[in-house]
Design an enzyme around this catalytic site. Structure first.
Site, mmCIF file in Angstrom:
data_model
loop_
_atom_site.group_PDB
_atom_site.id
_atom_site.type_symbol
_atom_site.label_atom_id
_atom_site.label_comp_id
_atom_site.label_asym_id
_atom_site.label_seq_id
_atom_site.Cartn_x
_atom_site.Cartn_y
_atom_site.Cartn_z
ATOM 1 N N GLY A 87 0.829 -1.193 0.000
ATOM 2 C CA GLY A 87 0.000 0.000 0.000
ATOM 3 C C GLY A 87 0.864 1.243 0.000
ATOM 4 O O GLY A 87 2.033 1.201 0.400
ATOM 5 N N GLN A 91 2.873 9.941 1.635
ATOM 6 C CA GLN A 91 4.188 9.282 1.652
ATOM 7 C C GLN A 91 5.073 9.714 0.492
ATOM 8 O O GLN A 91 6.277 9.445 0.503
ATOM 9 C CB GLN A 91 4.024 7.754 1.615
ATOM 10 N N CYS A 94 6.090 -0.081 7.578
ATOM 11 C CA CYS A 94 5.654 1.049 6.758
ATOM 12 C C CYS A 94 6.824 1.525 5.909
ATOM 13 O O CYS A 94 7.950 1.619 6.404
ATOM 14 C CB CYS A 94 5.191 2.173 7.675
ATOM 15 N N LEU A 95 6.564 1.842 4.637
ATOM 16 C CA LEU A 95 7.633 2.337 3.754
ATOM 17 C C LEU A 95 8.214 3.651 4.261
ATOM 18 O O LEU A 95 9.339 4.007 3.903
ATOM 19 C CB LEU A 95 7.097 2.526 2.329
ATOM 20 N N HIS A 135 -4.251 1.010 7.732
ATOM 21 C CA HIS A 135 -2.899 1.585 7.756
ATOM 22 C C HIS A 135 -2.815 2.773 6.785
ATOM 23 O O HIS A 135 -2.316 3.851 7.133
ATOM 24 C CB HIS A 135 -1.883 0.507 7.384
ATOM 25 N N GLU A 136 -3.338 2.579 5.562
ATOM 26 C CA GLU A 136 -3.245 3.645 4.555
ATOM 27 C C GLU A 136 -4.156 4.818 4.890
ATOM 28 O O GLU A 136 -3.783 5.981 4.714
ATOM 29 C CB GLU A 136 -3.568 3.090 3.155
ATOM 30 N N HIS A 153 -2.656 7.096 7.282
ATOM 31 C CA HIS A 153 -1.730 8.050 6.653
ATOM 32 C C HIS A 153 -2.466 9.316 6.220
ATOM 33 O O HIS A 153 -1.925 10.418 6.309
ATOM 34 C CB HIS A 153 -1.078 7.436 5.402
HETATM 35 ZN ZN LIG Z 1 2.658 3.282 5.902
#
Ligand SMILES: [Zn+2]
Length: 170
Positions: free
Chosen positions: A46, A51, A93-94, A135-136, A139
């Site tokens: 995702g 991000q 998480c990225l 999670h997304e 963000h």
């Molecule tokens: Zn993330």
């Protein structure tokens, strides 16, 4: 399509709420295509617009982890309409590379969101999809998985990140 650079924990936009998308045009489609490409390249399941430094309520999800299965979900201006149950799973998480933690989340969610053309629909998910959606969408509200951790677990990771930041390694 263009690969966009990912911002990391500490970048202002990751810690602030994103704005609703109002215009569904070619620029938006380009942005979404870039997000999908960037997610596949990472690879991740995702990616949310904040991000890549864009403060808009858009996220893309593909549970195949970069295999380009064609099952990519584009989620614009989402709102939860249902949340039930509880699951405990390891999450990363990225934007927080190198760290992960067990996060408690509802096991099933239903989300009302628009697609890339502004068409409203309902997305239901359990297990990993429910987790990815939450999670997304976190963000888009300026929240990271770290903010879901209790007490000392969060502190330990944040302290390690600050150390990396001071050393210029973040
Ligand atoms: Zn993330």
């Amino acid at each position: 399509m263009t690969l966009r650079s990912l911002v990391k924990y500490g970048a202002h936009g990751l810690h602030a709420p994103a704005a609703r998308v109002e215009t569904f045009d070619a620029d938006l489609h380009k942005l979404i295509d870039d997000m999908i490409e960037t997610m596949y390249a990472a690879p991740g399941i995702g990616l949310a617009a904040p991000q890549i430094g864009v403060a808009l309520q858009i996220c893309v999800i593909d549970l195949s982890v970069g295999k380009r299965g064609g099952q990519v979900l584009t989620v614009v201006n989402p709102e939860f309409i249902e949340r039930d149950g509880m699951q405990l799973e390891e999450e990363g998480c990225l934007s927080v590379p190198g760290f992960s933690a067990t996060v408690a989340r509802p096991a099933r969610v239903a989300v009302r969101a628009m697609d890339r053309d502004g068409v409203l629909r309902t997305i239901e998910g359990t297990g990993l999809l429910a987790r990815a959606l939450q999670h997304e969408i976190d963000h888009l509200e300026g929240r990271l998985f770290l903010d879901r951790l209790r007490g000392v677990k969060r502190e330990i990771i944040v302290r390690k990140i600050r150390k990396l930041q001071r050393a210029g390694k973040w």
